[in-house]
Design a protein around this motif. Structure first.
Motif, PDB file in Angstrom:
ATOM      1  N   SER A   1      -4.256  -6.246 -11.112  1.00  0.00           N
ATOM      2  CA  SER A   1      -4.787  -4.897 -10.997  1.00  0.00           C
ATOM      3  C   SER A   1      -4.940  -4.546  -9.531  1.00  0.00           C
ATOM      4  O   SER A   1      -5.028  -5.428  -8.672  1.00  0.00           O
ATOM      5  N   GLU A   2      -4.967  -3.245  -9.240  1.00  0.00           N
ATOM      6  CA  GLU A   2      -5.175  -2.788  -7.868  1.00  0.00           C
ATOM      7  C   GLU A   2      -6.558  -3.212  -7.366  1.00  0.00           C
ATOM      8  O   GLU A   2      -6.737  -3.533  -6.185  1.00  0.00           O
TER       9      GLU A   2
ATOM     10  N   ASN B   1      -9.553   5.690  -9.640  1.00  0.00           N
ATOM     11  CA  ASN B   1      -8.352   5.183  -8.954  1.00  0.00           C
ATOM     12  C   ASN B   1      -8.119   5.921  -7.641  1.00  0.00           C
ATOM     13  O   ASN B   1      -7.736   5.315  -6.628  1.00  0.00           O
TER      14      ASN B   1
ATOM     15  N   MET C   1       0.846  -1.185   0.000  1.00  0.00           N
ATOM     16  CA  MET C   1       0.000   0.000   0.000  1.00  0.00           C
ATOM     17  C   MET C   1       0.888   1.244   0.000  1.00  0.00           C
ATOM     18  O   MET C   1       1.820   1.351   0.796  1.00  0.00           O
TER      19      MET C   1
ATOM     20  N   ILE D   1       0.818   5.426  -9.627  1.00  0.00           N
ATOM     21  CA  ILE D   1      -0.250   5.173 -10.589  1.00  0.00           C
ATOM     22  C   ILE D   1      -0.222   6.250 -11.656  1.00  0.00           C
ATOM     23  O   ILE D   1      -0.299   7.448 -11.354  1.00  0.00           O
TER      24      ILE D   1
ATOM     25  N   TYR E   1      -6.442  -6.908  -6.390  1.00  0.00           N
ATOM     26  CA  TYR E   1      -5.690  -7.081  -5.149  1.00  0.00           C
ATOM     27  C   TYR E   1      -6.585  -6.851  -3.935  1.00  0.00           C
ATOM     28  O   TYR E   1      -6.511  -7.583  -2.945  1.00  0.00           O
ATOM     29  N   ARG E   2      -7.457  -5.858  -4.026  1.00  0.00           N
ATOM     30  CA  ARG E   2      -8.328  -5.537  -2.888  1.00  0.00           C
ATOM     31  C   ARG E   2      -9.530  -6.481  -2.806  1.00  0.00           C
ATOM     32  O   ARG E   2      -9.878  -6.953  -1.725  1.00  0.00           O
TER      33      ARG E   2
ATOM     34  N   LEU F   1      -8.118   4.195  -3.812  1.00  0.00           N
ATOM     35  CA  LEU F   1      -7.045   4.292  -2.834  1.00  0.00           C
ATOM     36  C   LEU F   1      -7.510   4.955  -1.548  1.00  0.00           C
ATOM     37  O   LEU F   1      -7.032   4.633  -0.461  1.00  0.00           O
TER      38      LEU F   1
ATOM     39  N   PRO G   1     -12.699  -0.480  -4.935  1.00  0.00           N
ATOM     40  CA  PRO G   1     -12.490  -0.332  -6.377  1.00  0.00           C
ATOM     41  C   PRO G   1     -13.778   0.089  -7.086  1.00  0.00           C
ATOM     42  O   PRO G   1     -14.876  -0.381  -6.753  1.00  0.00           O
TER      43      PRO G   1
ATOM     44  N   CYS H   1     -10.588   2.275  -0.187  1.00  0.00           N
ATOM     45  CA  CYS H   1     -10.369   0.840  -0.356  1.00  0.00           C
ATOM     46  C   CYS H   1     -11.606   0.192  -0.993  1.00  0.00           C
ATOM     47  O   CYS H   1     -12.061  -0.878  -0.601  1.00  0.00           O
TER      48      CYS H   1
ATOM     49  N   LEU I   1      -5.816  -0.887   3.380  1.00  0.00           N
ATOM     50  CA  LEU I   1      -5.455  -0.687   1.974  1.00  0.00           C
ATOM     51  C   LEU I   1      -6.133   0.553   1.415  1.00  0.00           C
ATOM     52  O   LEU I   1      -6.113   0.790   0.207  1.00  0.00           O
TER      53      LEU I   1
END
Length: 676
Positions: free
Chosen positions: A248-249, A141, A1, A130, A252-253, A145, A150, A148, A56
């Motif tokens: 991808s971010e 995005n 993170m 990013i 991941y989450r 972040l 998406p 947390c 995250l």
């Protein structure tokens, strides 16, 4: 993170330096691994443990800082007024997909201007690694972040029939992702589709056909909750279709499990930013499908005394309530002796009283709890069985065998289902980590033969392996009846196995064992022997059958053995016994007898020992011969006889008489003839 100092300060203003904020996070359990100067800001690289998915997001990290410093959070403004009019967009979740996507929301925003992002947004994203795409994508995005959660923005004009359908993939269906690679979908993959095709792989990546570009005017903003296991399974399967992982971010989450309650808040925050930065207007209320998760997971009771018992020093109930409230928990009741709290949806890791104690300890600061505990240390000697097992390992290494460590779980069928011991079907895991290997092994030999085959394929031919492990035996009811600690061996030939076991038994001072014909389905017919103690099987050895050789894909046949260690080690003489050196010489005689092929050495040795008289000390095999000098169907067995009397020197006549008695017994019982 990754995040930055200024971003954290915007949500939890503390007035502290970047170094002080980093120390607060690190000492409260969220380690800042690196700090990098990025212009006037400082970027943090943070190690987030797998159970703290809320960290995250920047808000989750800010909550940690607020709990330590006592500062309130300043959450972003997310209010706006939608224009109420019909837009014709529908959102639905098919029944087969409701388990994988319980909750889906979509917001329609029309007449946006897609262009480069303002500098503050670009700089904040680039500071955490990013790249800036355009203002719409950058906002999704940024909010991901921050919250947390998406998000994904679709070009509404490219959604056929203005429909969003959350469904499972179809057999043979393909999808072109925004990385311009084509993926083949299956009914196990959750997708976001329009009326005709998949436009996104749910929770992983959007599609190239519906992505936001400079020509986009109307946007559908997605914010949803996807079950982690489904995302993880689809991601792993799709990764294997191309050399580059579909990383991808968002994936991941979602794989770790985001807060099911945060979807609407994140959608509102992103919508507000889009209206401010890209213009346009929201049309209609938020579209929803499915059922939103509960905001509170459970109530937990914590005794105040548990803090002192676990951490070593007391913390007043009021201070405990302040800490847990600062972490987002709802305080239900407080007294001097205990408190009850309600756990929010973003803290699924809090399940027990001790979890609350841990939260109090790390926020209060573990350095404030002096250790009053002493750890008594006493030296403990291994028990005799442990010592014997270690000695067995040492002996096997000395005999040229390498130790192997194979998987306890094996396939349920084929050679792995075979066992030399009395057992029913093997136990199976209710939830197998490896679906191809769900069963607990009932013999170690198949696993070791598999390791032998793997070594052979890698060019390590002729390897000698051993393993000391457990074989789990069951009854017809599926209950465990025994857990045998066994020694398994595998080598290129039978003689290597037999010689190693003879040497092992001799060095362990185990008395001579009964060796008889045996049977084991993994071994070739007529080439299996078994060791017995008091008439009970304690081990098998033999050559691997042709069928097993083909199943394990072995180029050359090998031999194997499995020994039940415990009953053998119970027989060994652990304390050496002193014996005087002989005062009188021994007399040796070598004999070669011709017998039928079916006669085994054990029968010859037993007869010689039985009829050799009181002076016979040893019967030792040293040669077996077949050739022109021996008739067909016969073999020649050569062995040595050693005689000695402890009180005098034996005469030649006495020895010859004993030898004659042995020869006569062999001839009468086995049809043996002295070889000329």
């Amino acid at each position: 993170m990754k995040t930055t100092h200024q971003w954290l300060e915007s949500i939890c203003p503390t007035g502290l330096s970047a170094r002080e904020v980093a120390d607060i996070l690190t000492f409260s359990g969220t380690e800042v691994e690196h700090m990098t100067e990025v212009g006037a800001d400082t970027a943090f690289q943070i190690e987030v443990t797998s159970n703290r998915v809320d960290c995250l997001g920047v808000i989750g990290l800010a909550r940690e800082i607020g709990a330590v410093t006592g500062r309130p959070l300043k959450l972003p403004e997310a209010r706006f007024t939608p224009r109420i009019e019909k837009h014709g967009v529908t959102v639905e979740i098919e029944p087969s997909a409701i388990g994988a996507c319980p909750w889906y929301t979509a917001q329609i925003i029309k007449s946006v201007h897609v262009k480069p992002s303002p500098d503050w947004l670009k700089n904040r994203l680039e500071a955490v690694g990013i790249a800036s795409i355009n203002n719409i994508v950058d906002i999704t995005n940024f909010v991901m972040l921050e919250y947390c959660q998406p998000l994904h923005a679709f070009d509404l004009d490219h959604l056929h029939e203005n429909r969003i359908v959350v469904r499972m993939g179809r057999k043979g269906e393909t999808f072109t992702a925004i990385n311009h690679k084509v993926y083949e979908l299956s009914p196990a993959d959750l997708v976001i589709a329009d009326a005709d095709r998949a436009v996104a792989i749910a929770g992983i990546m959007g599609g190239v056909d519906s992505e936001v570009t400079r020509d986009t005017v109307d946007v559908l903003l997605e914010s949803a909750y996807f079950e982690p296991l489904g995302i993880k399974a689809s991601g792993k399967k799709l990764d294997r279709q191309h050399s580059d992982n579909l990383a991808s971010e968002a994936r991941y989450r979602f794989e770790r499990g985001v807060d099911p309650q945060i979807a609407i808040a994140a959608s509102r925050r992103a919508t507000k930013l889009i209206l401010e930065i890209a213009g346009g207007e929201t049309i209609g209320e938020l579209l929803v499908a499915g059922k939103e998760g509960k905001p509170w997971l459970r109530d937990l009771r914590m005794r105040v005394s548990a803090v002192e018992r676990s951490l070593g020093s007391p913390v007043p109930a009021k201070r405990c309530a302040e800490i847990l409230g600062g972490l987002g928990l709802q305080i239900v009741a407080v007294s001097e002796s205990e408190l009850t709290v309600r756990v929010p949806s973003f803290r699924r890791d809090l399940e027990r009283e001790i979890d609350l104690v841990e939260e109090i300890g790390r926020i209060e600061g573990l350095d404030k709890f002096p250790s009053r505990l002493t750890l008594p240390v006493s030296r403990s000697r291994p028990n005799p069985l442990q010592e014997d097992v270690q000695l067995t390992r040492d002996i096997m290494r000395g005999l040229g065998f390498d130790e192997a460590l194979t998987d306890t779980f094996v396939p349920r069928d084929g050679a792995h289902a075979l066992s030399p011991w009395e057992t029913a079907a093997p136990l199976e895991a209710r939830v197998a980590m490896n679906l191809a290997r769900p069963a607990l092994r009932t013999s170690v030999i198949p696993s070791l033969v598999g390791a032998y085959a793997l070594n052979e394929r890698r060019g390590n031919k002729g390897v000698r392996l051993y393993e000391i492990a457990s074989a789990i035996l069951t009854n017809s009811k599926g209950e465990t009846t025994a857990e045998k600690k066994v020694l398994a061996l595998v080598a290129p030939d039978f003689d290597a196995i037999k010689g190693a076991l003879d040497a092992l038994f001799e060095r362990l001072h185990i008395p001579a064992l009964e060796l008889a014909d045996g049977g084991f389905a993994l071994f070739a017919g007529g080439s299996c022997a078994e060791y017995r103690v008091d008439g009970k099987r304690v081990g098998v050895l033999g050559k691997i059958s042709d069928a097993a050789t083909r199943e394990f894909d072995i180029a050359h046949p090998c031999a194997a053995a499995e020994i039940d260690l415990v009953p053998l080690l119970e027989k060994r003489a652990r304390a050496p016994r002193f014996v005087h050196l002989p005062r009188f010489p021994e007399v040796s005689r070598d004999l070669a007898v011709v017998v039928d092929e079916t006669v085994r050495w054990a029968a010859i040795a037993d007869l010689a020992t039985k009829h050799g008289g009181q002076h016979l000390r040893e019967v030792r095999f040293f040669d077996e011969f077949r050739g022109k000098q021996v008739a067909k169907g016969k073999k020649s067995i050569a062995f040595a006889l050693r005689f000695r009397d402890d009180n005098r020197t034996l005469t030649g006549d006495e020895v010859d008489a004993a030898v004659k008695t042995i020869v006569n017994a062999l001839s009468k019982s086995l049809g043996a003839e002295l070889r000329a």
